[in-house]
Enzyme design. Structure first.
Site, PDB file in Angstrom:
ATOM      1  N   TYR A 254       0.827  -1.213   0.000  1.00  0.00           N
ATOM      2  CA  TYR A 254       0.000   0.000   0.000  1.00  0.00           C
ATOM      3  C   TYR A 254       0.861   1.263   0.000  1.00  0.00           C
ATOM      4  CZ  TYR A 254      -3.999  -3.045   1.154  1.00  0.00           C
ATOM      5  OH  TYR A 254      -4.972  -4.014   1.148  1.00  0.00           O
TER       6      TYR A 254
ATOM      7  N   LYS B 109       5.508 -14.227   4.073  1.00  0.00           N
ATOM      8  CA  LYS B 109       5.578 -15.220   2.996  1.00  0.00           C
ATOM      9  C   LYS B 109       7.022 -15.249   2.496  1.00  0.00           C
ATOM     10  CE  LYS B 109       3.560 -18.067   0.098  1.00  0.00           C
ATOM     11  NZ  LYS B 109       3.035 -19.379   0.477  1.00  0.00           N
TER      12      LYS B 109
ATOM     13  N   ASP C 247      -0.440 -17.923   4.209  1.00  0.00           N
ATOM     14  CA  ASP C 247      -1.486 -18.839   3.720  1.00  0.00           C
ATOM     15  C   ASP C 247      -1.865 -19.850   4.806  1.00  0.00           C
ATOM     16  OD1 ASP C 247       1.099 -19.759   3.391  1.00  0.00           O
ATOM     17  OD2 ASP C 247       0.825 -20.516   1.355  1.00  0.00           O
TER      18      ASP C 247
ATOM     19  N   ASP D 293      -4.466  -6.466   6.329  1.00  0.00           N
ATOM     20  CA  ASP D 293      -5.792  -6.034   5.885  1.00  0.00           C
ATOM     21  C   ASP D 293      -6.687  -7.258   5.676  1.00  0.00           C
ATOM     22  OD1 ASP D 293      -7.845  -4.470   5.021  1.00  0.00           O
ATOM     23  OD2 ASP D 293      -6.884  -3.819   3.154  1.00  0.00           O
TER      24      ASP D 293
ATOM     25  N   ASP E  11      -9.926  -8.766   8.244  1.00  0.00           N
ATOM     26  CA  ASP E  11     -11.328  -8.991   7.839  1.00  0.00           C
ATOM     27  C   ASP E  11     -11.726 -10.443   8.079  1.00  0.00           C
ATOM     28  OD1 ASP E  11     -11.335  -6.344   7.057  1.00  0.00           O
ATOM     29  OD2 ASP E  11     -12.431  -6.728   5.200  1.00  0.00           O
TER      30      ASP E  11
HETATM   31 MG    MG Z   1      -9.854  -3.699   4.852  1.00  0.00          MG
END
Ligand code: MG
Ligand code: NAI
Length: 332
Positions: free
Chosen positions: A121, A167, A200, A224, A228
């Protein structure tokens, strides 16, 4: 007197903020609210989604409570601008089950700490002849800073273990830096258990054995997505608060947006906003009042009588707030 910037924003942001301040008002604290604008309505009035005076105010007060804003396409995101301007590099998202709430797991209590300032980001995305490329920036400085934040947080809150999520088997260089930074900083915290998992596998463990987690620390995009997923484990958007923390400032907001379709109806669940206010009280070291407010809300959720539609009840936003305040006033 504790000065707080209040940014209600748009839609249900304004409604849940009213509900949260109504409860905050009955605490034994001297809070001084200073209201500021941001978001869609602010853009219509002033031509800016996040005016300089709002940003300057947040820098002068002890903390900021942020409701939710409606995005104005093609214009600066108010919340991303605030995170950047205030260097709010750590995003804390608790994953906690509450009694009386219909959720996949009833007894979860872990915390995801997401690096908020770089990674995928970073905003370094460009079109190329073949398509497009995004740069994933991972610096030692930001990786050490977020690792230190996670270890300090674990120590302060009496947690036992910090898990780094990455990762590094594929993203050998970028996540190599992240993982090495985590273990390097970790040497200064001999009493905390340290481990690391691939992202993962972590996504699967959230579903198969989420109780193994205590504090997780990870890069921006992974954080992020995992947060969620975490929200999904414990009951959904109306319940999930977040804290954005920097070295000088803290901003507290529900994870949900302005839900325009629900706006103006007085039916939004105020719990996520109230829990964000609880995180703010902890940040301000007002732990006793934080626990009282949290307990009052938990009691209301547990009884399940005066709760909003998303929780299976019929109460309005302010009726639920009044119930929380009533409970709070009965706790000494
Ligand atoms: Mg989000
Ligand atoms: P949203 O989070 O506003 O709503 C999605 C759905 O979740 C709603 O339709 C509703 O069914 C449910 N929901 C969310 N909060 C709830 C609550 N407190 N009580 C009961 N139900 C709730 O996401 P959406 O619809 O994608 O975005 C709406 C606007 O908000 C957009 O302009 C978006 O860009 C913006 N947004 C702003 C955020 C912020 O200010 N930090 C974060 C996310 C979205």
């Amino acid at each position: 007197m504790i000065k707080i910037t209040i940014i209600p924003g748009d839609g249900i942001g304004k409604e849940v903020m009213n509900a949260a301040t109504y409860v905050l008002d009955s605490l034994e604290l001297n809070l001084d609210y200073i209201f500021a604008s941001a978001g869609y309505e602010c853009f219509e009035k002033t031509g800016s989604t996040i005016p300089d005076e709002t940003i300057n105010l947040t820098k002068k007060t002890s903390a900021t409570l942020f409701g939710a804003v409606t995005t104005v396409p093609g214009h600066k995101s108010a919340i991303l601008s605030l995170r950047k301007e205030l260097d709010l590099y750590a995003n804390i998202r608790p994953v906690k089950s509450y009694p009386g709430v219909n959720s996949l797991f009833q007894d979860l209590d872990f915390v995801i700490i997401r690096e908020n300032s770089e990674g995928l980001y970073s905003g370094l995305e460009e079109y190329t002849d073949e398509g497009a490329v995004a740069k994933r920036v991972i610096t030692r400085r930001a990786s050490e800073r977020i690792s230190k934040f996670a270890f300090d947080y674990a120590q302060k809150t009496g947690r036992k273990k910090v898990t780094a999520v990455h990762k590094a088997n594929v993203l050998k260089k970028t996540d190599g830096v992240f993982k090495d930074s985590f273990y390097k900083v970790g040497e200064e915290y001999p009493d905390l258990e340290k481990e690391d998992f691939y992202v993962d596998a972590t996504a699967m463990y959230f579903l198969t054995k989420p109780h193994i987690f205590d504090v997780l620390v990870t890069t921006n995009l992974f954080g992020d997505i995992l947060s969620d997923e975490g929200a999904g484990l414990v009951g959904g958007l109306g319940l999930i608060p977040s804290a954005n923390i920097g070295d000088k400032q803290g901003l507290f907001e529900p994870v949900h947006g302005s839900a325009p379709r629900h706006a103006g109806k007085g039916t939004a669940n105020p719990a996520a906003m109230m829990l964000s206010a609880v995180l703010m009280l902890d940040y301000l070291e007002e732990h006793d009042e934080a626990r009282r407010m949290e307990k009052a809300l938990i009691d209301v959720l547990d009884e399940g009588k005066v709760v909003t539609g998303d929780l299976g009840g019929t109460a309005s936003t302010m009726e639920m707030a009044a119930e929380v305040r009533k409970k709070l006033e009965s706790l000494s």
